[in-house]
Write a protein that holds these residues in place. Structure first.
Motif, PDB file in Angstrom:
ATOM      1  N   GLU A 254       0.838  -1.206   0.046  1.00 20.09           N
ATOM      2  CA  GLU A 254      -0.189  -0.013  -0.053  1.00 20.09           C
ATOM      3  C   GLU A 254       0.787   1.261   0.008  1.00 20.09           C
ATOM      4  O   GLU A 254       0.615   2.200  -0.445  1.00 20.09           O
ATOM      5  CB  GLU A 254      -0.849  -0.130   1.265  1.00 20.09           C
ATOM      6  N   TYR A 255       1.832   1.133   1.026  1.00 22.34           N
ATOM      7  CA  TYR A 255       2.766   2.369   0.727  1.00 22.34           C
ATOM      8  C   TYR A 255       3.458   2.880  -0.575  1.00 22.34           C
ATOM      9  O   TYR A 255       3.742   3.870  -0.757  1.00 22.34           O
ATOM     10  CB  TYR A 255       3.828   2.136   2.036  1.00 22.34           C
ATOM     11  N   THR A 256       4.102   1.849  -0.972  1.00 19.03           N
ATOM     12  CA  THR A 256       4.806   1.940  -2.533  1.00 19.03           C
ATOM     13  C   THR A 256       3.648   1.964  -3.689  1.00 19.03           C
ATOM     14  O   THR A 256       4.276   2.111  -4.734  1.00 19.03           O
ATOM     15  CB  THR A 256       5.870   0.783  -2.678  1.00 19.03           C
ATOM     16  N   ASN A 257       2.228   1.693  -3.405  1.00 16.10           N
ATOM     17  CA  ASN A 257       1.415   1.277  -4.518  1.00 16.10           C
ATOM     18  C   ASN A 257       1.931   0.546  -5.223  1.00 16.10           C
ATOM     19  O   ASN A 257       1.969   0.524  -6.653  1.00 16.10           O
ATOM     20  CB  ASN A 257       1.376   2.972  -5.177  1.00 16.10           C
ATOM     21  N   SER A 258       2.291  -0.716  -4.953  1.00 10.94           N
ATOM     22  CA  SER A 258       2.917  -1.799  -5.762  1.00 10.94           C
ATOM     23  C   SER A 258       1.998  -2.941  -5.833  1.00 10.94           C
ATOM     24  O   SER A 258       1.434  -3.506  -4.729  1.00 10.94           O
ATOM     25  CB  SER A 258       4.294  -2.386  -5.244  1.00 10.94           C
ATOM     26  N   PRO A 259       2.103  -3.813  -6.728  1.00 13.40           N
ATOM     27  CA  PRO A 259       1.289  -5.054  -6.923  1.00 13.40           C
ATOM     28  C   PRO A 259       2.104  -6.063  -5.948  1.00 13.40           C
ATOM     29  O   PRO A 259       3.375  -6.016  -5.977  1.00 13.40           O
ATOM     30  CB  PRO A 259       1.150  -5.339  -8.335  1.00 13.40           C
ATOM     31  N   ILE A 260       1.481  -7.050  -5.216  1.00 17.47           N
ATOM     32  CA  ILE A 260       2.114  -8.164  -4.854  1.00 17.47           C
ATOM     33  C   ILE A 260       1.410  -9.309  -4.690  1.00 17.47           C
ATOM     34  O   ILE A 260       0.071  -9.312  -4.895  1.00 17.47           O
ATOM     35  CB  ILE A 260       2.292  -7.672  -3.230  1.00 17.47           C
ATOM     36  N   HIS A 261       1.962 -10.498  -4.872  1.00 15.99           N
ATOM     37  CA  HIS A 261       1.338 -11.736  -4.935  1.00 15.99           C
ATOM     38  C   HIS A 261       1.919 -12.568  -3.740  1.00 15.99           C
ATOM     39  O   HIS A 261       2.915 -12.656  -3.402  1.00 15.99           O
ATOM     40  CB  HIS A 261       1.778 -12.671  -6.213  1.00 15.99           C
TER      41      HIS A 261
END
Length: 423
Positions: A221-228
């Protein structure tokens, strides 16, 4: 490779023939015609009552090459995958040495070129999976890696995970998180609960998985990144990811097929074939995982195929290695878990390719033939003779399973199950 499949039920939401009973004509590895009452001077497969799905894609497969070829190599690993209906594998970097440079990615890509089963190497997040410095992620991406993970080594350093998420986002790569806080898990071997208490063994709390998921969700959320998230296994993990999706976070996850059908009660005999990580959990956790699959919280099912030589399994439970082979049983276990054939197509074929960014597959005219023909009612016995892996570490060997892979087709090549009667 020329083939005419007669009267198969197509299960593919991306196909205009979804849920229709039809004939499929393949010439030179291409689907050239789909329709009723087709005829051609070629081999004919009678498929009435059978289902045709896009080829399965596995997001979590361990193949020993490089360095652990005694466990599995690309030849046996892809043969096993084809027998299980898989036409694509995301290969974990849990090798010796780990896949942490472009040279290793290029070796795997080039060696697997032309195979029935496509290989997508996963590069490491950290150099040598040591959790200290970032690996050559961008160079590996240019060489064919599309996602990055330290495999079964959780990234314990939150700062390193934050940097990895930021860096990978810059070139549209994806970070896979194996969620386990090793400070909480410690050296325990099985799930913490009634069974661990009964057996007098230290347990791995569900908290170890859930803390890491919560941490990485905050970082994403902080980095506005996708994660799996790879191989989630607890009820609270499902709820954490469900809530994150409601908030709009770019999060996906998968579950290992064996975690949908086996509970920690299987460990009461101290059989090391059931020793896996994440550990087998409880019936309550399985119910939550199934609910997560049903409502879309869990995107994919994986085999978590982890071959081990017999000397690493046929020892005392405490010192045995983790993992079981699973490519040939994943489809049957998904059926055993109660998934419909439509859900299986979504969780084993369609969503995994979306997650990894692989080219979409469709059962349509003028498309490459990339599919699996399955019989959901056919029972088969998994034996050492029909196991195509180099390793035999599966508790399902010797068991009769429902749901058989009959044909796997891709890249102008075909795998046929033994004793499959065809016209």
């Amino acid at each position: 490779m020329n083939l005419l499949i007669k009267s198969a039920t197509v299960i593919d939401p991306n196909s205009p023939f979804h849920q229709q009973v039809t004939d499929i004509l393949i010439q030179d590895g291409q689907i050239v015609q789909i329709g009723n009452n087709l005829n051609a001077e070629t081999e004919v497969i009678e498929a009435a009552g059978k289902h045709l799905l896009p080829g399965f894609f596995d997001l979590n497969c361990n193949i020993g090459e490089l360095g652990y070829e005694t466990k599995e190599d690309l030849a046996t690993g892809t043969a096993t995958a084809a027998a299980g209906g898989f036409t694509g594998l995301a290969v974990m970097p849990n090798t010796f040495s780990p896949v942490h440079s472009k040279a290793q990615v290029e070796y795997l890509v080039n060696k697997a070129k032309g195979n029935l089963v496509a290989i997508v190497p996963l590069g490491t997040i950290s150099h040598k999976r040591e959790g200290k410095d970032l690996s050559e992620m961008y160079d590996m991406y240019l060489s064919g890696a599309r996602a990055f993970t330290d495999g079964d080594h959780p990234v314990q350093d939150a700062g390193l995970m934050e940097r990895a998420l930021l860096y990978a986002t810059g070139f549209n790569a994806l970070i896979f998180s194996y969620p386990e806080d090793i400070a909480i898990a410690g050296k325990a071997k099985i799930n913490e609960g009634e069974v661990s208490t009964l057996l007098g063994m230290k347990g791995i709390p569900a908290l170890a998985e859930e803390l890491m998921i919560a941490r990485d969700l905050y970082l994403a959320e902080y980095t506005n990144s996708p994660i799996h998230f790879s191989t989630i296994s607890t009820a609270r993990a499902v709820e954490l990811i469900r809530e994150a999706r409601r908030k709009g976070l770019k999060v996906t996850c998968d579950v290992a097929a064996h975690n949908l059908v086996l509970t920690d009660e299987a460990l009461t005999g101290f059989d090391s074939l059931y020793k896996v990580k994440p550990p087998l959990r409880t019936a309550k956790d399985i119910d939550a995982l199934k609910a997560g699959l049903a409502d879309g919280t869990i995107d994919a099912i994986v085999s978590q195929h982890t071959p081990q030589e017999v000397e690493y399994k046929n020892v005392e439970f405490e010192v045995a290695e983790y993992g079981m082979i699973g490519l040939q049983t994943a489809f049957s276990l998904a059926l055993q878990a109660g998934l419909s054939i439509e859900q299986i197509a979504e969780k084993l074929s369609i969503n995994p390719r979306k997650i990894i960014g692989a080219e979409a597959v469709a059962i349509a005219e003028n498309s490459p033939a990339n599919f699996v023909l399955v019989d959901t009612n056919n029972s088969w016995t998994y034996t050492k003779e029909n196991n195509l892996s180099k390793s035999y570490n599966s508790p399902f060997i010797g068991q009769t399973l429902t749901g058989k892979v009959l044909l796997t087709v891709n890249n102008n090549q075909i795998f046929k199950a033994r004793n499959y009667d065809r016209s």
